[in-house]
Design a protein around this motif. Sequence first.
Motif, PDB file in Angstrom:
ATOM      1  N   SER A  92      -8.049  94.925 -36.490  1.00  0.00           N
ATOM      2  CA  SER A  92      -8.412  95.243 -35.109  1.00  0.00           C
ATOM      3  C   SER A  92      -7.157  95.475 -34.266  1.00  0.00           C
ATOM      4  O   SER A  92      -7.078  96.432 -33.484  1.00  0.00           O
ATOM      5  CB  SER A  92      -9.243  94.097 -34.515  1.00  0.00           C
ATOM      6  OG  SER A  92      -9.481  94.319 -33.133  1.00  0.00           O
ATOM      7  N   SER A  93      -6.161  94.610 -34.421  1.00  0.00           N
ATOM      8  CA  SER A  93      -4.909  94.782 -33.683  1.00  0.00           C
ATOM      9  C   SER A  93      -4.248  96.109 -34.052  1.00  0.00           C
ATOM     10  O   SER A  93      -3.698  96.815 -33.197  1.00  0.00           O
ATOM     11  CB  SER A  93      -3.955  93.621 -33.996  1.00  0.00           C
ATOM     12  OG  SER A  93      -4.499  92.384 -33.574  1.00  0.00           O
ATOM     13  N   TRP A  94      -4.307  96.444 -35.332  1.00  0.00           N
ATOM     14  CA  TRP A  94      -3.697  97.691 -35.814  1.00  0.00           C
ATOM     15  C   TRP A  94      -4.365  98.909 -35.169  1.00  0.00           C
ATOM     16  O   TRP A  94      -3.690  99.849 -34.732  1.00  0.00           O
ATOM     17  CB  TRP A  94      -3.828  97.733 -37.330  1.00  0.00           C
ATOM     18  CG  TRP A  94      -3.117  98.867 -38.001  1.00  0.00           C
ATOM     19  CD1 TRP A  94      -2.152  99.685 -37.460  1.00  0.00           C
ATOM     20  CD2 TRP A  94      -3.320  99.318 -39.341  1.00  0.00           C
ATOM     21  NE1 TRP A  94      -1.730 100.604 -38.391  1.00  0.00           N
ATOM     22  CE2 TRP A  94      -2.429 100.406 -39.560  1.00  0.00           C
ATOM     23  CE3 TRP A  94      -4.140  98.903 -40.386  1.00  0.00           C
ATOM     24  CZ2 TRP A  94      -2.361 101.076 -40.768  1.00  0.00           C
ATOM     25  CZ3 TRP A  94      -4.060  99.569 -41.598  1.00  0.00           C
ATOM     26  CH2 TRP A  94      -3.185 100.645 -41.782  1.00  0.00           C
ATOM     27  N   MET A  95      -5.704  98.899 -35.068  1.00  0.00           N
ATOM     28  CA  MET A  95      -6.389 100.029 -34.466  1.00  0.00           C
ATOM     29  C   MET A  95      -6.102 100.141 -32.966  1.00  0.00           C
ATOM     30  O   MET A  95      -6.001 101.243 -32.423  1.00  0.00           O
ATOM     31  CB  MET A  95      -7.901  99.918 -34.705  1.00  0.00           C
ATOM     32  CG  MET A  95      -8.300 100.037 -36.179  1.00  0.00           C
ATOM     33  SD  MET A  95      -7.650 101.525 -36.997  1.00  0.00           S
ATOM     34  CE  MET A  95      -6.239 100.848 -37.899  1.00  0.00           C
ATOM     35  N   HIS A  96      -5.940  98.997 -32.289  1.00  0.00           N
ATOM     36  CA  HIS A  96      -5.536  99.054 -30.881  1.00  0.00           C
ATOM     37  C   HIS A  96      -4.126  99.618 -30.757  1.00  0.00           C
ATOM     38  O   HIS A  96      -3.824 100.392 -29.837  1.00  0.00           O
ATOM     39  CB  HIS A  96      -5.625  97.662 -30.256  1.00  0.00           C
ATOM     40  CG  HIS A  96      -7.016  97.242 -29.892  1.00  0.00           C
ATOM     41  ND1 HIS A  96      -7.920  96.765 -30.827  1.00  0.00           N
ATOM     42  CD2 HIS A  96      -7.675  97.254 -28.708  1.00  0.00           C
ATOM     43  CE1 HIS A  96      -9.064  96.483 -30.228  1.00  0.00           C
ATOM     44  NE2 HIS A  96      -8.951  96.775 -28.939  1.00  0.00           N
TER      45      HIS A  96
ATOM     46  N   CYS B 252      -2.824 101.769 -32.822  1.00  0.00           N
ATOM     47  CA  CYS B 252      -2.946 103.203 -33.068  1.00  0.00           C
ATOM     48  C   CYS B 252      -3.434 103.934 -31.818  1.00  0.00           C
ATOM     49  O   CYS B 252      -3.021 105.077 -31.551  1.00  0.00           O
ATOM     50  CB  CYS B 252      -3.899 103.464 -34.231  1.00  0.00           C
ATOM     51  SG  CYS B 252      -3.203 103.007 -35.846  1.00  0.00           S
ATOM     52  N   ALA B 253      -4.318 103.295 -31.065  1.00  0.00           N
ATOM     53  CA  ALA B 253      -4.793 103.913 -29.823  1.00  0.00           C
ATOM     54  C   ALA B 253      -3.647 104.067 -28.831  1.00  0.00           C
ATOM     55  O   ALA B 253      -3.527 105.100 -28.155  1.00  0.00           O
ATOM     56  CB  ALA B 253      -5.924 103.070 -29.226  1.00  0.00           C
TER      57      ALA B 253
ATOM     58  N   PHE C 271     -12.136 109.419 -31.677  1.00  0.00           N
ATOM     59  CA  PHE C 271     -11.337 108.190 -31.611  1.00  0.00           C
ATOM     60  C   PHE C 271     -11.164 107.869 -30.133  1.00  0.00           C
ATOM     61  O   PHE C 271     -10.432 108.551 -29.415  1.00  0.00           O
ATOM     62  CB  PHE C 271      -9.981 108.383 -32.291  1.00  0.00           C
ATOM     63  CG  PHE C 271      -9.197 107.104 -32.442  1.00  0.00           C
ATOM     64  CD1 PHE C 271      -9.653 106.070 -33.245  1.00  0.00           C
ATOM     65  CD2 PHE C 271      -7.994 106.930 -31.770  1.00  0.00           C
ATOM     66  CE1 PHE C 271      -8.932 104.896 -33.382  1.00  0.00           C
ATOM     67  CE2 PHE C 271      -7.261 105.760 -31.906  1.00  0.00           C
ATOM     68  CZ  PHE C 271      -7.728 104.741 -32.716  1.00  0.00           C
ATOM     69  N   ASN C 272     -11.879 106.859 -29.692  1.00  0.00           N
ATOM     70  CA  ASN C 272     -11.987 106.589 -28.260  1.00  0.00           C
ATOM     71  C   ASN C 272     -10.772 105.832 -27.740  1.00  0.00           C
ATOM     72  O   ASN C 272     -10.664 104.624 -27.892  1.00  0.00           O
ATOM     73  CB  ASN C 272     -13.263 105.787 -27.981  1.00  0.00           C
ATOM     74  CG  ASN C 272     -14.510 106.569 -28.359  1.00  0.00           C
ATOM     75  OD1 ASN C 272     -14.668 107.721 -27.959  1.00  0.00           O
ATOM     76  ND2 ASN C 272     -15.382 105.960 -29.153  1.00  0.00           N
TER      77      ASN C 272
ATOM     78  N   ARG D 274     -15.758 103.927 -35.317  1.00  0.00           N
ATOM     79  CA  ARG D 274     -16.515 103.625 -34.088  1.00  0.00           C
ATOM     80  C   ARG D 274     -15.664 102.786 -33.134  1.00  0.00           C
ATOM     81  O   ARG D 274     -16.189 101.969 -32.368  1.00  0.00           O
ATOM     82  CB  ARG D 274     -17.801 102.870 -34.433  1.00  0.00           C
ATOM     83  CG  ARG D 274     -18.705 103.607 -35.418  1.00  0.00           C
ATOM     84  CD  ARG D 274     -19.841 102.723 -35.879  1.00  0.00           C
ATOM     85  NE  ARG D 274     -20.568 103.303 -37.003  1.00  0.00           N
ATOM     86  CZ  ARG D 274     -21.492 102.663 -37.706  1.00  0.00           C
ATOM     87  NH1 ARG D 274     -21.811 101.420 -37.404  1.00  0.00           N
ATOM     88  NH2 ARG D 274     -22.099 103.267 -38.710  1.00  0.00           N
ATOM     89  N   PHE D 275     -14.375 102.990 -33.208  1.00  0.00           N
ATOM     90  CA  PHE D 275     -13.447 102.134 -32.463  1.00  0.00           C
ATOM     91  C   PHE D 275     -13.771 102.115 -30.971  1.00  0.00           C
ATOM     92  O   PHE D 275     -14.031 103.149 -30.346  1.00  0.00           O
ATOM     93  CB  PHE D 275     -12.013 102.631 -32.663  1.00  0.00           C
ATOM     94  CG  PHE D 275     -11.005 101.894 -31.832  1.00  0.00           C
ATOM     95  CD1 PHE D 275     -10.630 100.602 -32.148  1.00  0.00           C
ATOM     96  CD2 PHE D 275     -10.447 102.498 -30.711  1.00  0.00           C
ATOM     97  CE1 PHE D 275      -9.708  99.908 -31.370  1.00  0.00           C
ATOM     98  CE2 PHE D 275      -9.520 101.819 -29.928  1.00  0.00           C
ATOM     99  CZ  PHE D 275      -9.153 100.531 -30.258  1.00  0.00           C
ATOM    100  N   ALA D 276     -13.733 100.897 -30.416  1.00  0.00           N
ATOM    101  CA  ALA D 276     -13.902 100.703 -28.968  1.00  0.00           C
ATOM    102  C   ALA D 276     -12.822  99.738 -28.497  1.00  0.00           C
ATOM    103  O   ALA D 276     -12.625  98.676 -29.094  1.00  0.00           O
ATOM    104  CB  ALA D 276     -15.292 100.156 -28.654  1.00  0.00           C
ATOM    105  N   TRP D 277     -12.143 100.095 -27.455  1.00  0.00           N
ATOM    106  CA  TRP D 277     -11.043  99.297 -26.919  1.00  0.00           C
ATOM    107  C   TRP D 277     -11.560  97.964 -26.385  1.00  0.00           C
ATOM    108  O   TRP D 277     -12.577  97.909 -25.699  1.00  0.00           O
ATOM    109  CB  TRP D 277     -10.336 100.065 -25.814  1.00  0.00           C
ATOM    110  CG  TRP D 277      -9.109  99.385 -25.275  1.00  0.00           C
ATOM    111  CD1 TRP D 277      -9.058  98.493 -24.241  1.00  0.00           C
ATOM    112  CD2 TRP D 277      -7.770  99.525 -25.753  1.00  0.00           C
ATOM    113  NE1 TRP D 277      -7.761  98.079 -24.028  1.00  0.00           N
ATOM    114  CE2 TRP D 277      -6.947  98.697 -24.937  1.00  0.00           C
ATOM    115  CE3 TRP D 277      -7.186 100.269 -26.764  1.00  0.00           C
ATOM    116  CZ2 TRP D 277      -5.576  98.603 -25.129  1.00  0.00           C
ATOM    117  CZ3 TRP D 277      -5.813 100.173 -26.944  1.00  0.00           C
ATOM    118  CH2 TRP D 277      -5.037  99.344 -26.144  1.00  0.00           C
ATOM    119  N   ASP D 278     -10.855  96.883 -26.705  1.00  0.00           N
ATOM    120  CA  ASP D 278     -11.225  95.542 -26.234  1.00  0.00           C
ATOM    121  C   ASP D 278     -10.475  95.259 -24.937  1.00  0.00           C
ATOM    122  O   ASP D 278      -9.340  94.804 -24.932  1.00  0.00           O
ATOM    123  CB  ASP D 278     -10.860  94.506 -27.303  1.00  0.00           C
ATOM    124  CG  ASP D 278     -11.393  93.115 -26.968  1.00  0.00           C
ATOM    125  OD1 ASP D 278     -11.736  92.871 -25.788  1.00  0.00           O
ATOM    126  OD2 ASP D 278     -11.464  92.273 -27.876  1.00  0.00           O
TER     127      ASP D 278
END
Length: 375
Positions: free
Chosen positions: A291-295, A297-298, A39-40, A104-108
């Motif tokens: 997408s917002s949710w995964m950011h 979580c990061a 999880f990047n 494959r999450f990648a930060w925007d």
Amino acid sequence: MASRYWVVSLPVQSSASSLWSRLQDSISKNSFDTPLYRFNTPDLRVGTLDSLLSLCDDLLKSNNFVEGVSNKIKRQIEDLERISGGESTALTVDGVPVDSYLTRFAWDEAKYPTMSPLREIVDNIHAQVAKIEDDLKVRVAEYNNVRSQLNAINRKQSGSLAVRDLSNLVKPEDIVSSEHLVTLLAVVPKYSQKDWLSSYETLTTYVVPRSSKKLHEDNEYALYTVTLFGRVADNFRTNAREKGFQVRDFEYSPEAQEGRKQDLERLLQDQETLRASLLQWCYTCYGEVFSSWMHFCAVRVFAESILRYGLPPSFLAVVLAPSVKSEKKVRSILEGLCDSRNSNFWKSEEEVGAIAGLGGDADTHPYVSFTINFA
């Protein structure tokens, strides 16, 4: 597609790549049916300890909000597809399935600059999702308003003769209308039809003999016409009501009937247009919210890892999807890879319990862990 994932961070003692290899080996040997991914999380701006502690106080609330909006949009998609009789299209984020986006999450960086304070990033995510939720409420209300109008029309068309619209049951030849004569429509209980036929001519004076004709019958009532002089119509209504017969107000108008037909066609078209528009909007906005949710979580795993392991940031963040029967085994593997000396670096036992309130397992595991559900 799995719909329940663990997001976990482990403290790094030597190198992240070495820890990752050990984790991969342990999972493949002891729980090979558990998907495992990196999880990047980017190098975010840490800020002060006070700011991190303050932020963590709000993380659970914000996570529940974003997760709730995500699930609300998903349920709306399912409802809309069910109404149309179709099957839901696979949910995507930026053109890829949601589970693939997570694994494959990648930060925007363009959307959320990593040099921004963590509080600013979280507030921006919350604001964007809140706006989508507000838009959803407006769009759903507009769609439901049209549906309510159609339901009201359908009730009039399909209800009993006591309440339904009678215009499609009456033909021009059923109505007598002249300078002196009028035709009334009487709703008669099915069990009282013999009573009606034997008594309607005597309910008042100037009723045309043998003028009553049955036009329609449902499970409860029968619809009859009766022709009489207009000047005694009110008296007939009163006497009919006393005997349990309902005289419905009705004026035959081809123009009004055509207008109602056009209104129905327009509402049906509006409903389908709004349904298709709302459905497309939901598919698009689900991706944006996810997408917002995964950011979010990061940010969450980064902030909680700093609070748990200390500075400088040195942790390995991973995503796992263990089966129910593998959960205990996977937990054991994760705990075996932790050096508890680095856990709770900045926290007393009381603070550990407080961090557990974030929805993770801080009070039971020597690593950061929380669950993502998007069922």
